[in-house]
Design an enzyme around this catalytic site. Sequence first.
Site, PDB file in Angstrom:
ATOM      1  N   ALA A  11       1.339  -1.029   0.037  1.00 30.05           N
ATOM      2  CA  ALA A  11      -0.069   0.041  -0.049  1.00 30.05           C
ATOM      3  C   ALA A  11       1.311   1.342  -0.163  1.00 30.05           C
ATOM      4  O   ALA A  11       0.916   1.964   0.767  1.00 30.05           O
ATOM      5  CB  ALA A  11      -0.966  -0.074   0.911  1.00 30.05           C
TER       6      ALA A  11
ATOM      7  N   GLY B  81       5.705   7.972   1.543  1.00 29.01           N
ATOM      8  CA  GLY B  81       6.733   7.433   2.693  1.00 29.01           C
ATOM      9  C   GLY B  81       7.512   6.153   2.704  1.00 29.01           C
ATOM     10  O   GLY B  81       8.433   6.120   2.673  1.00 29.01           O
ATOM     11  N   HIS B  82       6.640   5.698   2.019  1.00 30.14           N
ATOM     12  CA  HIS B  82       7.472   4.381   0.879  1.00 30.14           C
ATOM     13  C   HIS B  82       8.320   4.451   0.050  1.00 30.14           C
ATOM     14  O   HIS B  82      10.124   4.299   0.317  1.00 30.14           O
ATOM     15  CB  HIS B  82       6.677   3.479   0.718  1.00 30.14           C
ATOM     16  CG  HIS B  82       6.134   2.377   1.967  1.00 30.14           C
ATOM     17  ND1 HIS B  82       4.462   3.159   1.362  1.00 30.14           N
ATOM     18  CD2 HIS B  82       6.238   1.821   2.766  1.00 30.14           C
ATOM     19  CE1 HIS B  82       4.192   1.873   2.364  1.00 30.14           C
ATOM     20  NE2 HIS B  82       5.011   1.313   3.302  1.00 30.14           N
TER      21      HIS B  82
END
Length: 283
Positions: free
Chosen positions: A32, A36-37
């Site tokens: 998901a 940030g990832h």
Amino acid sequence: MRIIRTIAEVRDAVREAKRQQKTVGLVPTMGAFHAGHLSLMQEARKRTDLVVVSLFVNPAQFGPNEDLSRYPRDEARDAAMAEEQHVDILFAPEPAEVYPDGFATTIHIAGITDVLDGASRGAHHFDGVATVVAKLFGIVAPDVAYFGQKDAQQVLVVRRLVRDLNIDVRIEAVPTVREPDGLAMSSRNIYLDPAARQQAAALNRALEAADAMVEAGERRAAVIEDAARRILDDAGISAEYLELRDADTLQPVTTLTGDGLLAVAAYVGAARLIDNRLLRVSA
Ligand code: PAF
């Protein structure tokens, strides 16, 4: 980018990279993906030669009443986003590959897991995180692993894990990425309806206010916590916890003499959100 489902294939790929003297970066995720990832992937891409992103919604870290079944999953979307970041390997195993029949080991880290999210969610949460992260380190053998500072307690847990078990990996904490109004990026933000989405910005406002108080010289934890809590109250948010603790040990503090971590968790609408701010006292 290769999508790999088995431990044996990841090991082969990593072995080959290491044979070529390449460094290996690991970004452990539950998918998901959001900005940030992507910032974790970008850091790994900048600093290591072979970038492995793991995508595994780890059942062991969810409690019976938590959101495991509805946790957002869209591997095709995630894979496209990882590819855009020039990730080399997306390691997306099935649960049975990670936890085969007869799996019987749990890692429990005492002390720092007893408070904040460990107290709120229960011991299973950080036991599940520590166990799966130790497995990922065993599988990928990365030189560096990247975690988001939004999960500040998780970063401390992982640092303790590698120290106590002598795992040869450097842990990098990457700053929290925020929406324009300050809301920390989280996969769970998709549970927010428009009203809750607006309310949720109060979490960061509360942390910012605390930061400003410390900047201005306030050191009393209760005064800082009360001011932050008032901002949440005004937004109609009742925190599950809002606590100022020592930034390294997570011990309670009454007066800040070293850096503090102000951590908050709250249900906002249907989303359980967490956020934190490092309150720096040292220059
Ligand atoms: O932060 C997360 O997404 C998870 O806790 C992690 C580190 C991938 C372990 O499942």
